[in-house]
Motif scaffolding. Structure first.
Motif, mmCIF file in Angstrom:
data_model
loop_
_atom_site.group_PDB
_atom_site.id
_atom_site.type_symbol
_atom_site.label_atom_id
_atom_site.label_comp_id
_atom_site.label_asym_id
_atom_site.label_seq_id
_atom_site.Cartn_x
_atom_site.Cartn_y
_atom_site.Cartn_z
ATOM 1 N N ARG A 157 0.748 -1.080 -0.240
ATOM 2 C CA ARG A 157 0.032 0.083 0.191
ATOM 3 C C ARG A 157 0.862 1.321 0.220
ATOM 4 O O ARG A 157 0.680 2.174 -0.699
ATOM 5 C CB ARG A 157 -0.801 0.003 1.228
ATOM 6 C CG ARG A 157 -1.639 1.233 1.521
ATOM 7 C CD ARG A 157 -2.784 1.144 2.741
ATOM 8 N NE ARG A 157 -3.055 2.594 2.847
ATOM 9 C CZ ARG A 157 -4.334 2.691 3.613
ATOM 10 N NH1 ARG A 157 -4.742 1.575 4.207
ATOM 11 N NH2 ARG A 157 -4.749 3.944 3.802
ATOM 12 N N ALA A 158 1.919 1.495 0.872
ATOM 13 C CA ALA A 158 2.611 2.530 1.092
ATOM 14 C C ALA A 158 3.547 2.824 -0.263
ATOM 15 O O ALA A 158 3.563 3.976 -0.631
ATOM 16 C CB ALA A 158 3.453 2.437 2.158
ATOM 17 N N ASP A 211 2.744 8.510 -6.523
ATOM 18 C CA ASP A 211 2.785 10.011 -6.007
ATOM 19 C C ASP A 211 1.088 10.094 -5.870
ATOM 20 O O ASP A 211 0.861 11.433 -5.928
ATOM 21 C CB ASP A 211 3.379 11.044 -6.808
ATOM 22 C CG ASP A 211 3.617 12.155 -6.097
ATOM 23 O OD1 ASP A 211 3.690 12.202 -4.929
ATOM 24 O OD2 ASP A 211 3.764 13.235 -6.723
ATOM 25 N N ALA A 212 0.366 9.416 -5.499
ATOM 26 C CA ALA A 212 -1.166 9.500 -5.486
ATOM 27 C C ALA A 212 -1.557 8.337 -4.351
ATOM 28 O O ALA A 212 -1.113 7.214 -4.749
ATOM 29 C CB ALA A 212 -1.797 9.676 -6.421
ATOM 30 N N ASP A 213 -2.323 8.705 -3.374
ATOM 31 C CA ASP A 213 -2.794 7.583 -2.438
ATOM 32 C C ASP A 213 -4.399 7.489 -2.678
ATOM 33 O O ASP A 213 -5.209 7.739 -1.902
ATOM 34 C CB ASP A 213 -2.642 7.790 -0.881
ATOM 35 C CG ASP A 213 -2.903 7.118 -0.060
ATOM 36 O OD1 ASP A 213 -3.007 5.892 -0.574
ATOM 37 O OD2 ASP A 213 -2.734 7.120 1.295
ATOM 38 N N THR A 214 -4.628 6.839 -3.898
ATOM 39 C CA THR A 214 -6.286 6.362 -4.246
ATOM 40 C C THR A 214 -6.129 4.962 -4.458
ATOM 41 O O THR A 214 -5.077 4.328 -4.566
ATOM 42 C CB THR A 214 -6.508 7.349 -5.472
ATOM 43 O OG1 THR A 214 -5.576 6.911 -6.475
ATOM 44 C CG2 THR A 214 -6.438 8.587 -5.225
ATOM 45 N N PRO A 224 11.149 6.905 2.298
ATOM 46 C CA PRO A 224 11.418 6.583 3.968
ATOM 47 C C PRO A 224 11.401 5.215 4.123
ATOM 48 O O PRO A 224 10.651 4.386 3.355
ATOM 49 C CB PRO A 224 10.179 7.473 4.513
ATOM 50 C CG PRO A 224 9.546 8.387 3.515
ATOM 51 C CD PRO A 224 10.128 7.940 2.243
ATOM 52 N N SER A 225 11.994 4.695 5.131
ATOM 53 C CA SER A 225 11.828 3.319 5.416
ATOM 54 C C SER A 225 10.316 2.750 5.624
ATOM 55 O O SER A 225 10.228 1.557 5.040
ATOM 56 C CB SER A 225 12.568 2.999 6.838
ATOM 57 O OG SER A 225 14.007 3.562 6.590
ATOM 58 N N TYR A 226 9.774 3.427 6.151
ATOM 59 C CA TYR A 226 8.238 2.987 6.446
ATOM 60 C C TYR A 226 7.450 2.915 5.129
ATOM 61 O O TYR A 226 6.662 2.000 5.156
ATOM 62 C CB TYR A 226 7.555 3.655 7.295
ATOM 63 C CG TYR A 226 7.309 5.217 7.032
ATOM 64 C CD1 TYR A 226 6.223 5.422 6.333
ATOM 65 C CD2 TYR A 226 8.226 6.219 7.461
ATOM 66 C CE1 TYR A 226 6.059 6.849 5.893
ATOM 67 C CE2 TYR A 226 7.927 7.413 7.150
ATOM 68 C CZ TYR A 226 6.924 7.930 6.333
ATOM 69 O OH TYR A 226 6.641 9.169 5.969
ATOM 70 N N VAL A 227 7.975 3.845 4.245
ATOM 71 C CA VAL A 227 7.197 3.654 2.691
ATOM 72 C C VAL A 227 7.821 2.356 1.991
ATOM 73 O O VAL A 227 7.327 1.348 1.501
ATOM 74 C CB VAL A 227 7.427 5.071 1.706
ATOM 75 C CG1 VAL A 227 7.135 4.589 0.579
ATOM 76 C CG2 VAL A 227 6.664 5.949 2.568
ATOM 77 N N ALA A 228 9.225 2.312 1.901
ATOM 78 C CA ALA A 228 9.917 1.137 1.114
ATOM 79 C C ALA A 228 9.477 0.044 1.904
ATOM 80 O O ALA A 228 9.601 -1.190 1.204
ATOM 81 C CB ALA A 228 11.504 1.324 1.267
ATOM 82 N N GLY A 229 9.366 -0.272 3.099
ATOM 83 C CA GLY A 229 9.025 -1.360 4.013
ATOM 84 C C GLY A 229 7.487 -1.789 3.972
ATOM 85 O O GLY A 229 7.035 -2.835 4.399
#
Length: 432
Positions: free
Chosen positions: A57-58, A65-68, A119-124
């Motif tokens: 998801r992240a 570059d969009a959270d839909t 960021p780590s939380y996005v890549a992970g």
């Protein structure tokens, strides 16, 4: 349904999850009820798409570059399914039931953007608030560890040695693509593709006759590492539906006394039928009745008390990818309190020389090593059995397995990245 129509359906389900804030399984069930024309293969494929989006998801949202729902699906097709912009465009052609064609912005993102600098939380692919917790246990490896926890899990089976032999079960289930698990001597594994349907294990003769059970290899190993032996008195304090109870019974070979209980009697509902099917005759299931403790008659007599502790379930994100996005800090606080309580309830049950096996399906240090450190401070008569000695229960594979795990003075941790299992923490505490 065409592959393109399945994409549209997945976007619709993801939108329902966002708008209604409901679990993925409920959203999928409601979609299936409203679209009865969809066959079982379609529903399985749509579920696969939805869960893959939730796993990524992240990172998928970052890539587009969009959270839909649409952006996350497109990003997942590149990151998880390995499709390039042209292949994705061919599916999103705007034809009947297909998603709308890619915009120039979407095509540019799929062509040029990557996770470099994320960021780590996005890549992970995990909630940002968990970053410090995962950094504490994994350090700079947390992205790789979390990415493995976002991968698709296989279907693992445990051979019930009270009724079957691993070699025979392997042959019997060859038509499902079963193979031996890497670590567990009684485990079988069936790898599942992205759009795979449930292989229908529950309809197999081996399952109906009690020869196999569905159980992740990590859970199998956790049971084996308890070292339960024939003739012992063993208490499974958090038995739930009975997965580890059945494994312990097989290890005891029907000899000794096995007591299974759980504070939540609703969790115990399936255990009776499962014990009967597995051919277990030495188990005493104690269902709570009122406020009285079901184990009040036991004092310092148990050889082994197994605590499959209530936890956040971070180690099972491969199987429950939407759970990590619904998890809140308050849930961790509640589980820590529950774990402290059950550990303190277990202590007086154990006889001199006996042991407590503390198990979680979590990778968070607050639920694992921290609990053990605090417990030994409260109960000075208990000491942690070194992980090397614990792993000895696996015989000739012990050294190799131990090297694959993450070890601390408090216990050992299995993870998808290290052992190919769900995330499980195991600590054995012996009473002096």
């Amino acid at each position: 349904m065409t592959p393109a129509a399945r994409l549209s359906a997945a976007i619709e389900v993801l939108g329902a999850i966002d708008a209604q804030r409901i679990p993925a399984q409920k959203a999928l069930k409601e979609w299936g009820t409203a679209h009865r024309f969809a066959g079982s293969g379609d529903r399985a494929a749509i579920a696969g798409l939805v869960f893959d989006v939730l796993r990524r998801r992240a990172s998928s949202a970052w890539l587009l570059d969009a959270d839909t729902p649409r952006a996350r699906l497109l990003g997942m097709l590149k990151l998880e399914r390995g499709l390039d912009a042209d292949a994705i465009s061919a599916l999103c052609d705007g034809s009947r039931f297909a998603p709308e064609p890619l915009t120039e912005t979407e095509r540019a993102a799929l062509t040029s953007r990557s996770l470099d600098g994320a960021p780590s939380y996005v890549a992970g692919d995990y909630p940002e608030w968990l970053d410090s917790h995962l950094k504490r246990v994994f350090g700079e490896a947390r992205v790789a560890e979390a990415a493995a926890m976002a991968s698709r899990a296989p279907l693992d089976l445990r051979v019930n040695t009270l009724k079957a032999k691993p070699e025979k079960a392997l042959t019997s289930l060859a038509h499902l693509g079963a193979r031996k698990t890497p670590w567990s001597p009684i485990g079988l594994r069936i790898d599942l593709g992205a759009d795979a349907r449930n292989p229908g294990v529950h309809a197999e003769e081996d399952f109906i006759k009690g020869g196999i059970e569905v159980q992740d290899e990590g859970s199998q190993l956790a049971a084996l590492l308890t070292g339960a032996k024939p003739g012992e008195q063993v208490i499974d304090m958090c038995a739930g539906a009975g997965g580890k109870t059945l494994a312990l019974a097989a290890m005891m070979q029907g000899k000794g006394r096995l007591i299974a209980t759980d504070r939540d009697k609703r969790q115990l509902a399936p255990i009776h039928e499962r014990l009967s099917r597995a051919g277990v005759h030495n188990a005493d299931v104690r269902t709570p009745k009122g406020p009285d403790d079901t184990l009040s008659d036991i004092r310092a007599s148990a050889d082994l008390v197994v605590i499959d502790a209530p936890c956040t379930g971070t180690g099972t994100w491969r199987r429950n990818p939407d759970a990590k996005w619904r998890m809140r800090p308050g849930a961790l606080d509640v589980r820590i309190k529950d774990q402290l309580e059950v550990l303190d309830r277990a202590a007086p049950l154990v006889k001199s020389g006996g042991r407590i096996a503390y198990i979680t399906c979590s990778v968070l240090p607050q639920e694992n090593g921290d609990q053990i450190t605090a417990f030994t401070a409260r109960h000075s008569g208990f000491a942690v059995v070194p992980p090397a000695a614990v792993a000895g229960a696996l015989g000739e594979r012990a050294g190799e397995f131990l090297a694959a795990t993450h070890q601390t003075p408090e216990g050992l941790l299995m993870t998808p990245a290290r052992t190919g299992t769900d995330g499980f923490f195991v600590s054995i505490l012996r009473r002096g």
